[in-house]
Design an enzyme around this catalytic site. Structure first.
Site, PDB file in Angstrom:
ATOM      1  N   SER A  13     -73.802   5.253  21.008  1.00 24.75           N
ATOM      2  CA  SER A  13     -74.340   5.896  19.800  1.00 24.75           C
ATOM      3  C   SER A  13     -73.908   5.146  18.542  1.00 24.75           C
ATOM      4  O   SER A  13     -74.643   5.104  17.548  1.00 24.75           O
ATOM      5  CB  SER A  13     -73.913   7.370  19.731  1.00 24.75           C
ATOM      6  OG  SER A  13     -72.506   7.506  19.712  1.00 24.75           O
ATOM      7  N   CYS A 100     -79.379  20.009  28.434  1.00 26.20           N
ATOM      8  CA  CYS A 100     -78.593  19.680  27.241  1.00 26.20           C
ATOM      9  C   CYS A 100     -79.455  18.899  26.256  1.00 26.20           C
ATOM     10  O   CYS A 100     -79.454  19.172  25.054  1.00 26.20           O
ATOM     11  CB  CYS A 100     -77.365  18.863  27.627  1.00 26.20           C
ATOM     12  SG  CYS A 100     -76.332  18.400  26.222  1.00 26.20           S
ATOM     13  N   GLY A 123     -78.046   7.242  21.081  1.00 26.91           N
ATOM     14  CA  GLY A 123     -77.690   6.079  21.886  1.00 26.91           C
ATOM     15  C   GLY A 123     -78.189   6.141  23.309  1.00 26.91           C
ATOM     16  O   GLY A 123     -77.622   5.485  24.196  1.00 26.91           O
ATOM     17  N   CYS A 195     -72.552  16.336  30.191  1.00 29.40           N
ATOM     18  CA  CYS A 195     -72.394  16.064  28.761  1.00 29.40           C
ATOM     19  C   CYS A 195     -71.331  16.926  28.098  1.00 29.40           C
ATOM     20  O   CYS A 195     -70.625  16.460  27.230  1.00 29.40           O
ATOM     21  CB  CYS A 195     -73.733  16.228  28.047  1.00 29.40           C
ATOM     22  SG  CYS A 195     -74.533  17.801  28.324  1.00 29.40           S
TER      23      CYS A 195
END
Length: 355
Positions: A13, A100, A123, A195
């Site tokens: 990211s 998510c 990202g 995540c």
């Protein structure tokens, strides 16, 4: 153009942010989405998001970009964690990362920022192409890191706002860029697993929500009890690691939910249990249902491997899938994701294994 960048504290990211800055954009703000669950963290004794935040702050300071922390713990629990727990209780294999992305990163976050931004950058390793005012999800150049599987349930509206700068890069190139510009997190390892868990062990998360319940581990061929487990919800069909028995390798081939029994087998016998025909429902098409199902391939888990297959439409929400080769890890609850060449067309939930 106003741009929001989702930062996790990781290299990917951060390089996505760098690529946007390099394009000459200046009206940028970064966001860190806090989805850690306080009860779990106090139970397990960790504060894993503090390291993430330290890196987010360091990266934003390097590029002189403002950032904000947004708390989505309640939304995450209601929209992702409850689903995960219910799937585990039902003996299924959940895919929380798919939801998510759909419900939190590009759902609740989009609702929160409303129309403030023209573009949201992350990202993820994937690509979005625009053709005749429609948005198409494509696999990343790096097929090993490709995350189209987890992005398969995005809508046209969500995709219209997204940009994935890493879709045309290999991971090795991302690492090289990070070192060349001396990113604060250039040597940070990639995150693994679900995540919202980060450093939290998946089994600890399951134990917190579902507890433990002793049950027998039975060898399928002989019916012999060869071990004890702590609950069927800790195991998935096809699992090899974590069984913790001697004379391996062992594989989980079946679960009896009523009796809390895990059936296992050695490799040679286990492979005979491989399946190739199953039903899927809860179907999501990114660009509407295709006119035909010719030359489809599917993934039944995240990774490089795709199967050629035949699809038979039973109803608009029920498809029969026949793989060209058997797979020994097909499990209800998993998602079958549809591909045509490098395009991800959408996906559906596996709910019944036939043969």
């Amino acid at each position: 153009m106003k741009i929001a960048v989702l930062l996790s504290g990781g290299v990917d990211s951060s390089i996505a942010l760098y690529k946007v800055i390099n394009k000459g954009y200046t009206n940028i703000k970064c966001y860190y989405l806090k989805i850690w669950l306080e009860d779990e963290l106090s139970y397990i004794g960790n504060c894993p998001w503090q390291e993430d935040l330290n890196y987010v702050e360091a990266v934003c300071n390097k590029f002189n970009i403002p950032y904000e922390i947004i708390n989505f713990q309640k939304e995450y629990y209601n929209k992702v964690v409850i689903y995960t727990i219910e799937e585990l209780k039902n003996g299924n294999t959940p895919s929380p990362d798919i939801f998510c992305n759909q419900r939190i990163k590009f759902g609740a976050f989009f609702e929160k920022i409303n129309e403030q931004y023209d573009l949201v950058v992350t990202g993820h390793y994937a690509r979005i192409q625009i053709k005749e005012k429609k948005f198409f999800l494509k696999q990343a150049k790096d097929k090993i890191k490709d995350q189209s599987y987890f992005l398969s349930h995005l809508s046209q509206e969500q995709m219209s706002k997204l940009y994935f700068p890493l879709g045309t890069l290999f991971k090795s190139e991302v690492r090289q860029i990070a070192k060349s510009i001396n990113l604060p997190n250039k040597d940070r390892k990639d995150s693994q697993g679900i995540c919202f868990l980060g450093k939290i062990k998946y089994n600890e998360f399951i134990k917190y929500h579902l507890g433990e319940k002793k049950g027998n581990i039975v060898e399928k061929e002989t019916g012999k009890i060869i071990g004890i487990h702590n609950g069927y919800w800790f195991f998935t069909v096809g699992q090899r690691r974590g069984i913790k028995l001697s004379n391996g390798p062992w594989f989980v081939i079946e679960k009896d939910l009523e009796k809390n029994i895990i059936y296992i087998s050695h490799n040679e016998n286990y492979l005979k249990q491989a399946k190739r025909k199953f039903l899927v429902h809860e179907i999501h098409w990114i660009n509407g249902m295709p006119s035909d199902f010719e030359n489809f391939k599917i993934k039944i888990r995240h990774g490089e491997k795709k199967y050629s297959c035949k699809l038979r439409l039973i109803t608009n929400n029920l498809i029969e899938i026949f793989l060209n080769k058997k797979d020994h890890g097909i499990s209800p609850g998993q998602f079958a994701i549809f591909y045509k060449n490098t395009e991800c067309l959408g996906g559906a939930k596996i709910f019944k294994i036939i043969e």
